[in-house]
Design a protein around this motif. Sequence first.
Motif, mmCIF file in Angstrom:
data_model
loop_
_atom_site.group_PDB
_atom_site.id
_atom_site.type_symbol
_atom_site.label_atom_id
_atom_site.label_comp_id
_atom_site.label_asym_id
_atom_site.label_seq_id
_atom_site.Cartn_x
_atom_site.Cartn_y
_atom_site.Cartn_z
ATOM 1 N N ARG A 156 1.510 -5.125 6.502
ATOM 2 C CA ARG A 156 1.570 -4.095 5.481
ATOM 3 C C ARG A 156 2.990 -3.958 4.952
ATOM 4 O O ARG A 156 3.971 -4.228 5.662
ATOM 5 C CB ARG A 156 1.067 -2.757 6.005
ATOM 6 C CG ARG A 156 1.980 -2.102 7.029
ATOM 7 C CD ARG A 156 1.377 -0.806 7.566
ATOM 8 N NE ARG A 156 1.366 0.260 6.569
ATOM 9 C CZ ARG A 156 0.673 1.391 6.705
ATOM 10 N NH1 ARG A 156 -0.086 1.582 7.784
ATOM 11 N NH2 ARG A 156 0.723 2.333 5.773
ATOM 12 N N SER A 157 3.099 -3.524 3.715
ATOM 13 C CA SER A 157 4.382 -3.200 3.108
ATOM 14 C C SER A 157 4.183 -1.902 2.329
ATOM 15 O O SER A 157 3.427 -1.868 1.354
ATOM 16 C CB SER A 157 4.854 -4.317 2.171
ATOM 17 O OG SER A 157 6.069 -3.957 1.528
ATOM 18 N N ASP A 158 4.822 -0.838 2.791
ATOM 19 C CA ASP A 158 4.625 0.482 2.184
ATOM 20 C C ASP A 158 5.526 0.664 0.977
ATOM 21 O O ASP A 158 6.682 0.235 0.972
ATOM 22 C CB ASP A 158 4.928 1.573 3.201
ATOM 23 C CG ASP A 158 3.902 1.633 4.322
ATOM 24 O OD1 ASP A 158 2.877 0.929 4.221
ATOM 25 O OD2 ASP A 158 4.127 2.384 5.291
ATOM 26 N N ILE A 183 0.823 -1.201 0.000
ATOM 27 C CA ILE A 183 0.000 0.000 0.000
ATOM 28 C C ILE A 183 0.862 1.258 0.000
ATOM 29 O O ILE A 183 2.068 1.205 0.251
ATOM 30 C CB ILE A 183 -0.932 0.033 1.232
ATOM 31 C CG1 ILE A 183 -0.108 -0.015 2.526
ATOM 32 C CG2 ILE A 183 -1.945 -1.103 1.187
ATOM 33 C CD1 ILE A 183 -0.944 0.107 3.791
ATOM 34 N N TYR A 184 0.205 2.386 -0.262
ATOM 35 C CA TYR A 184 0.870 3.670 -0.087
ATOM 36 C C TYR A 184 1.014 3.957 1.411
ATOM 37 O O TYR A 184 0.182 3.537 2.217
ATOM 38 C CB TYR A 184 0.062 4.789 -0.741
ATOM 39 C CG TYR A 184 0.040 4.700 -2.246
ATOM 40 C CD1 TYR A 184 1.158 5.015 -3.006
ATOM 41 C CD2 TYR A 184 -1.114 4.296 -2.914
ATOM 42 C CE1 TYR A 184 1.152 4.923 -4.391
ATOM 43 C CE2 TYR A 184 -1.145 4.206 -4.296
ATOM 44 C CZ TYR A 184 -0.014 4.524 -5.026
ATOM 45 O OH TYR A 184 -0.037 4.421 -6.389
ATOM 46 N N PRO A 185 2.057 4.665 1.809
ATOM 47 C CA PRO A 185 2.306 4.907 3.237
ATOM 48 C C PRO A 185 1.212 5.740 3.898
ATOM 49 O O PRO A 185 0.365 6.350 3.233
ATOM 50 C CB PRO A 185 3.642 5.664 3.235
ATOM 51 C CG PRO A 185 4.263 5.381 1.918
ATOM 52 C CD PRO A 185 3.131 5.203 0.960
ATOM 53 N N SER A 186 1.275 5.768 5.223
ATOM 54 C CA SER A 186 0.393 6.650 5.986
ATOM 55 C C SER A 186 0.673 8.103 5.620
ATOM 56 O O SER A 186 1.818 8.474 5.325
ATOM 57 C CB SER A 186 0.633 6.462 7.485
ATOM 58 O OG SER A 186 0.442 5.125 7.862
ATOM 59 N N LEU A 217 6.034 3.691 -2.521
ATOM 60 C CA LEU A 217 5.596 4.904 -3.202
ATOM 61 C C LEU A 217 5.560 4.745 -4.714
ATOM 62 O O LEU A 217 4.873 5.497 -5.400
ATOM 63 C CB LEU A 217 6.514 6.084 -2.828
ATOM 64 C CG LEU A 217 6.336 6.646 -1.419
ATOM 65 C CD1 LEU A 217 7.468 7.613 -1.095
ATOM 66 C CD2 LEU A 217 4.989 7.344 -1.286
ATOM 67 N N CYS A 259 -6.482 1.683 -0.503
ATOM 68 C CA CYS A 259 -5.622 0.881 0.371
ATOM 69 C C CYS A 259 -6.276 0.687 1.734
ATOM 70 O O CYS A 259 -6.203 -0.404 2.316
ATOM 71 C CB CYS A 259 -4.256 1.555 0.517
ATOM 72 S SG CYS A 259 -3.277 1.606 -1.012
ATOM 73 N N SER A 305 -3.439 5.050 5.348
ATOM 74 C CA SER A 305 -2.765 5.159 4.052
ATOM 75 C C SER A 305 -3.317 6.375 3.344
ATOM 76 O O SER A 305 -4.489 6.742 3.537
ATOM 77 C CB SER A 305 -2.998 3.908 3.195
ATOM 78 O OG SER A 305 -2.528 4.104 1.863
ATOM 79 N N PRO A 354 -3.850 -0.733 -3.981
ATOM 80 C CA PRO A 354 -3.184 -1.818 -3.247
ATOM 81 C C PRO A 354 -2.979 -3.061 -4.092
ATOM 82 O O PRO A 354 -3.663 -3.284 -5.092
ATOM 83 C CB PRO A 354 -4.166 -2.100 -2.116
ATOM 84 C CG PRO A 354 -5.507 -1.842 -2.753
ATOM 85 C CD PRO A 354 -5.289 -0.642 -3.617
#
Length: 232
Positions: A36-38, A6-9, A40, A20, A15, A51
Amino acid sequence: MLTLMIYPSAFGLFSASPFCVKAAYMLEHAGQRWQRSDMLDPRKMPHQKLPVLRTPERLVPDSDLIRDWLEAQGANFDTGLSDIQKAQARTLIRMAEEHIYFQVVQDRWANDEVWPILRKTFFSVIPALIRTPASNSIRKKVVQGLGFQGVGRFSPAERQDRLERDLEAISAYLWQSPYLLGDRPTSADMSVGPMLAAMRATPVETPLTQRIKQDRLLNDYVDRMEQAIPLP
């Protein structure tokens, strides 16, 4: 264990992407063990978007396809709903993801006040020497895409009017029950909730952020969704 890429927080959200967040809600609701695995840059991912769910067998892209995979494992996101209610859920999801979402994108990417914050948040991994031209090029493509989609062709007043009708439709459901289709979250809430949360969280005060924050019904609904399905 499953891995959700996913995209980061960002902006106080699990996110930056409501899709996501939706996928994370579904994993939690389904009782799956996951991490989770962030990232970009999703260009190496299927569909070049996030996602993406990494399962023991394959990568599953797209939140709808992730839902299909989870349902194939036995998940039921619409327990107790009638066929009519399931059809309503599908309609609400499409309204959120095919119209409201692009209002959020317009509010973030086409807004000159928001853009410097987005560039700092999402493009810090690009070498400083090329960061500005590279990020500006990506922004240009996103804004062009909003024109192709249609939202970018309307005036701010026209966009606000179109969005208002969607929010009124959502509010009509929420006057009846704490969630869109009853007393507990269903698939519709897992899509609509994150979309409204994303609208509220845009890091500059805009008419869209104010519209959610000043509406007690919608604001409380966003908070209630975040409490109903806590994310790790």
